[in-house]
Design a protein around this motif. Structure first.
Motif, short mmCIF file in Angstrom:
data_model
loop_
_atom_site.label_atom_id
_atom_site.label_comp_id
_atom_site.label_asym_id
_atom_site.label_seq_id
_atom_site.Cartn_x
_atom_site.Cartn_y
_atom_site.Cartn_z
N GLN A 8 0.84 -1.19 0.00
CA GLN A 8 0.00 0.00 0.00
C GLN A 8 0.88 1.24 0.00
O GLN A 8 1.90 1.29 0.67
N GLU A 9 0.47 2.23 -0.69
CA GLU A 9 1.17 3.51 -0.71
C GLU A 9 0.14 4.61 -0.62
O GLU A 9 -0.77 4.70 -1.46
N ASN A 10 0.24 5.46 0.47
CA ASN A 10 -0.69 6.57 0.66
C ASN A 10 -0.11 7.82 0.04
O ASN A 10 0.75 8.49 0.60
N GLY A 11 -0.50 8.13 -1.11
CA GLY A 11 -0.04 9.32 -1.79
C GLY A 11 -0.88 10.52 -1.40
O GLY A 11 -1.81 10.45 -0.59
N PRO A 12 -0.59 11.70 -1.91
CA PRO A 12 -1.36 12.91 -1.58
C PRO A 12 -2.75 12.84 -2.19
O PRO A 12 -2.99 12.11 -3.15
N SER A 13 -3.66 13.64 -1.56
CA SER A 13 -5.03 13.77 -2.09
C SER A 13 -5.20 15.19 -2.59
O SER A 13 -4.59 16.13 -2.10
N PHE A 14 -6.04 15.33 -3.63
CA PHE A 14 -6.21 16.60 -4.31
C PHE A 14 -7.68 16.99 -4.34
O PHE A 14 -8.58 16.13 -4.33
N SER A 15 -7.91 18.31 -4.35
CA SER A 15 -9.26 18.87 -4.56
C SER A 15 -9.13 20.07 -5.48
O SER A 15 -8.04 20.63 -5.64
N ILE A 16 -10.24 20.45 -6.08
CA ILE A 16 -10.20 21.50 -7.11
C ILE A 16 -11.36 22.45 -6.88
O ILE A 16 -12.44 22.04 -6.42
N ALA A 17 -11.12 23.72 -7.16
CA ALA A 17 -12.16 24.75 -7.04
C ALA A 17 -11.98 25.74 -8.16
O ALA A 17 -10.86 25.98 -8.64
N ILE A 18 -13.10 26.33 -8.63
CA ILE A 18 -13.08 27.33 -9.69
C ILE A 18 -13.67 28.62 -9.16
O ILE A 18 -14.61 28.62 -8.35
N HIS A 19 -13.08 29.76 -9.57
CA HIS A 19 -13.49 31.06 -9.04
C HIS A 19 -13.36 32.10 -10.15
O HIS A 19 -12.45 32.03 -10.98
N SER A 20 -14.33 33.07 -10.16
CA SER A 20 -14.29 34.18 -11.11
C SER A 20 -14.62 35.46 -10.36
O SER A 20 -15.59 35.51 -9.59
N ASP A 21 -13.79 36.53 -10.52
CA ASP A 21 -14.03 37.81 -9.84
C ASP A 21 -15.31 38.46 -10.36
O ASP A 21 -16.04 39.12 -9.59
N ALA A 22 -15.59 38.32 -11.60
CA ALA A 22 -16.78 38.96 -12.18
C ALA A 22 -17.47 37.95 -13.07
O ALA A 22 -16.85 37.40 -13.98
N THR A 23 -18.75 37.71 -12.78
CA THR A 23 -19.52 36.76 -13.61
C THR A 23 -20.22 37.47 -14.75
O THR A 23 -20.89 36.81 -15.55
#
Length: 893
Positions: free
Chosen positions: A692-707
């Motif tokens: 077993q190898e516990n590697g890093p976990s990732f998450s993602i988010a998107i953002h816009s200053d003006a829609t």
């Protein structure tokens, strides 16, 4: 006279004068034969009145003489009494063909009917104009036509000539012409063959045109009115009843040929005898018939073939001699001799054959230096051919076979003393199990009557043991030694003979041996040796004179099936990523021969129910093959012992986890030069690689200053990746640039909630950005703000850039255990909707300002133009009143 009447009369004259009546009859003078029918046509045109016209016929015996009324179409009392009986009997009649056409018919014209015939048409015209009668002269000559055919033979042979002669004549009292026709009658119908005349030309029937052009049908002009038609190369289709037709013609004015009398006479019925009915063939040993012939070896054989046929001169013969239904020699219909010979010019083991024509229908077969093989039943086969009209497809002469016959057999015996000997077959070496050798001895004893220079040859045959419930298979030739000492072999044993695993030999004085170095299961069965005695013929050829077959010898042995037992043991286990895995496979064979080779396949599967894949293999000739060339440096498979093999996997990865084992196939061969033969297959137990190898976990988010942005503004959206968990490499900060890499892609759709999105741009692990083709005039770029943040910039936004945006990221990290780059799962962000607004007030500000300025400028310009025009063109002058003094003066006057 009243002028109106004159005008009417003049008009009627013009109308009537425009169409004058015309009466015509058949052009003459007409010459007809007494007793033959006569038809004289009369027609009228350009007439007035009713369409149906009437006709009256009169005749004058002499030109300008008195006329006699003959017949009318409308007045039954018109005819003279001299014609009453002939009209009543129908011998004289008039037939209306059309409203304006009638025909006078005389059934049998008589000599007294000669004269001038006048056709009149009663007038129905309003004004008499044109001609109302026409006349033609009729000559009547006596019938002097004579047709005398020559009698035909009742039967003619096929291929011969048939001459049809016919005498046609007449007394020349008036210029007339003759023609002669030949016809063939089958049943009730007659078919024209050929016609000659009356102008000296020749016409043929449709079925005889090609034969006439090819010369198969020709005309021969004789004397004194004799005409002959010759049909060459008659066939069965030419039989039937032949007729001769003589015809007398007259050449009338206008160039028209008219047949005035004809006579048809039957020439006779002809039958065509097929060649097969008359063809006979007789074979003999001398000029007289003899049913058999006894010869000694080396003598010369002479046989005669006599052929008889009614049409022997008209046919071409193909003669073939056969001995026991085997072709010896033949002569085709062109005289070409074809001999069934071997490469050295003589038939194998037989004398030298020749064939010649010594007379009409007589052929001689000669065989020099006969041997025992020349004995048998000899027959002469004859095929008869007839040449056909027309060229063949190859441009030469065209032949048709019409018959085939064979002669009586002639028995030829060659008194030859055959050698005699005894055979003994035994196994000097018997195998106890598969893989051991065999040696068979075939002893030849009691040899007698072997001619000087004679020699012995041998053939070995093997019959396999039949399966249960199956028939005995046919014997197979293992190999043979012929009279020249040449080794011959069947394809089944050729490889083993060439490699030396199988051998044939002769041990003096007269013993033949067969030896297998290593037996196989298929070698069990019955063995037979066949010894052949060979002698030398007078032509120097080695001839087989006798053959003796030994009693069969059956060989069996223990045939335990070969088996393999493979044991796999781990040498080094991989507990963490990047470690080295080693596995040893040991093969334990049973019931295999000495020459053994192994093909080892390293196989793996992720789970017990997963699909199996081959990692690499090692052939019996120690050739290594890799299924994944990219990992060639980390995979090793080697042979460490006679039956031991070692597999090494360096730098294991998470994708390498699963079960590993050895799949082994054993091969055997009896000689180093021989190809490998599959003997047995087996698989080892399975060894598992699990860590077993516990590697890093990732998450993602998107953002816009003006829609929401206005057109031509720049829209910006950020895609941020968050990393948590253990570090990628020992002692390295989480998220360090050289330890993490990303593949980022941006997607776009015009409508909110649409599942189908198109890619806008992407950036790879190496930082190279790729843009897809877009319909909008705006431009895009991807900017990496920091190690975990990517920004999408849209420059000069348009209304087509409005919609939902989404980013997808594929992280790569450097594994702490293996030091290799590992791909993490793909991440998909949420969606951001970008709208492009249209500012109505701002968009109308400049157009309104420009419009007001333009309107003000135009107004000022109009005022100035009006003032200038008023000053220049419309000046105000003083009015001068008119004097009244002159008016007063006038009043006073």
């Amino acid at each position: 006279m009243d002028p109106r009447f004159l005008s009417l009369a003049f008009g009627l004259f013009l109308i009537g004068g425009g169409a004058a009546r015309v009466v015509t009859v058949s052009p003459g003078p007409l010459t007809r034969v007494e007793g033959q029918p006569v038809s004289i046509r009369c027609d009228v045109r350009d007439y007035g009145g009713p369409s149906e016209q009437d006709f009256e016929w009169e005749v004058s015996r002499e030109a300008g003489g008195a006329t006699v009324k003959m017949i009318s179409t409308f007045d039954s009392a018109f005819s003279d009494a001299s014609f009453s009986k002939r009209i009543a009997s129908g011998d004289i009649s008039v037939q209306r063909l059309e409203d304006n056409v009638a025909e006078l018919k005389i059934g049998e014209v008589k000599a007294r009917d000669a004269g001038v015939y006048i056709c009149r048409t009663p007038s129905t015209d309003s004004i008499i104009s044109g001609n109302y009668e026409a006349q033609v002269q009729l000559r009547v000559i006596p019938n002097t036509l004579k047709v005398y055919p020559e009698t035909l033979p009742s039967s003619v042979p096929e291929g011969s000539e048939l001459t049809l002669s016919c005498n046609v004549s007449r007394e020349l009292t008036y210029p007339t012409y003759l023609s002669v026709s030949w016809l063939m009658k089958k049943g009730a119908t007659s078919e024209e063959i050929l016609t000659f005349g009356p102008q000296g030309d020749v016409t043929t029937g449709s079925k005889y045109s090609s034969r006439y052009l090819d010369g198969g049908v020709r005309l021969v002009n004789g004397r004194n009115g004799v005409f002959s038609l010759v049909i060459s190369r008659v066939t069965v289709s030419d039989q039937g009843t032949y007729e001769c037709n003589g015809t007398e013609w007259t050449h009338e004015s206008g160039g028209k040929w008219t047949r005035i009398v004809a006579s048809v006479k039957e020439m006779g019925t002809v039958t065509v005898t097929p060649t097969s009915h008359s063809l006979t063939v007789r074979a003999s040993s001398t000029s007289t018939s003899s049913p058999s012939l006894l010869l000694s070896p080396g003598n010369t054989l002479s046989l005669f073939c006599n052929i008889f046929a009614d049409n022997l001169a008209a046919i071409s013969l193909e003669v073939t001699w056969l001995a026991d239904n085997s072709t010896i020699i033949s002569m085709d219909h062109s005289g070409l001799v074809i001999s069934n010979t071997s490469s050295n010019g003589a038939r194998a083991g037989r004398g030298e054959a020749s064939l010649e024509r010594i007379g009409k229908g007589e052929y001689r077969l000669g065989v020099r230096g006969v041997t025992g093989k020349d004995g048998g039943n000899y027959i002469c086969r004859v095929r008869a051919f007839i040449e056909e009209e027309g060229p063949s497809t190859g441009g030469g002469r065209k032949w048709r076979k019409v018959a085939e016959k064979i002669s009586n057999p002639v028995t030829v015996k060659v008194s030859e003393i055959k050698p005699n000997f005894t055979l003994t077959l035994e196994a000097s070496v018997k195998p106890q199990k598969t893989g051991e050798p065999i040696e068979l001895s075939c002893d030849v004893t009691n040899i007698s009557k072997l001619p000087p220079g004679g020699r012995l040859g041998v053939s070995w045959e093997h019959t396999s043991l039949p399966d249960k419930g199956a028939n005995t298979p046919p014997p197979k030739l293992i190999g043979s030694l012929d009279g020249y000492g040449n080794l011959l072999s069947d394809s089944t044993y050729k490889n083993r003979l060439d490699s030396g695993a199988l051998g044939l030999s002769r041990v003096p004085p007269d013993t033949f041996k067969l030896r297998f170095l290593r037996t196989q299961k298929i070698d069990m069965g019955q063995y037979v040796c066949i010894v052949t005695a060979w002698s030398v013929s007078s032509q120097g050829d080695v001839v087989n004179v006798t053959k003796v077959k030994s009693s069969p010898l059956t060989l069996r042995w223990d045939t335990k099936s070969p088996t393999l037992n493979i044991v796999a043991k781990p040498i080094r286990k991989a507990s963490v990523g990047g470690a080295t895995f080693e596995m040893n496979c040991t093969v334990y064979p049973q019931n295999l021969g000495d020459w053994i080779g192994y093909a080892v396949y390293i196989k793996s599967q992720e789970g017990l129910e997963s699909s199996v894949k081959t990692i690499m293999s090692l052939s019996p000739d120690n050739v290594v093959q890799h299924s994944n060339p990219n990992r060639r440096d980390s995979l090793v498979l080697s042979k460490t012992g006679a039956t031991e093999f070692q597999f090494r996997l360096a730098g294991v990865q998470l994708s390498d986890r699963g079960y590993y084992w050895c799949d082994v196939t054993a091969f055997t061969k009896q000689h180093p030069e021989q190809s490998w033969t599959t003997a047995a297959k087996s698989e080892s137990n399975k060894i598992e690689i699990d860590f077993q190898e516990n590697g890093p976990s990732f998450s993602i988010a998107i953002h816009s200053d003006a829609t929401s942005v206005y057109p031509w503004e720049t829209a910006k959206m950020e895609c941020s990746i968050s990393v948590s968990g253990s570090s990628t490499r020992t002692g390295a900060a989480l998220g360090q640039k050289e330890e993490l890499e990303y593949e980022v892609r941006w997607f776009f759709t015009r409508f909110r909630g649409d599942q189908v999105m198109s890619e806008v741009a992407s950036v790879g692990r190496n930082g190279v950005m790729k843009k897809t083709s877009r319909n909008s005039s705006s431009d895009v770029s991807i900017e990496r703000k920091n190690s975990n943040t990517y920004q999408l910039n849209i420059y000069g936004t348009q209304d087509t850039d409005g919609g939902e945006y989404q980013c997808m990221v594929t992280p790569w990290y450097n594994s702490a255990s293996s030091g290799l780059w590992t791909q993490a799962g793909e991440l998909t962000s949420g969606k951001v909707f970008l709208s492009v607004r249209i500012a109505v007030a701002e968009s109308l500000k400049l157009p309104l300002l420009y419009g007001a300025a333009a309107s003000l400028g135009v107004g000022i310009f109009s005022l100035l133009l009006g003032l200038i025009c008023a000053q220049c063109c419309c000046r105000n002058t003083a009015h001068t009143p008119r004097s009244r003094n002159k008016l007063l003066d006038l009043e006073m006057d």
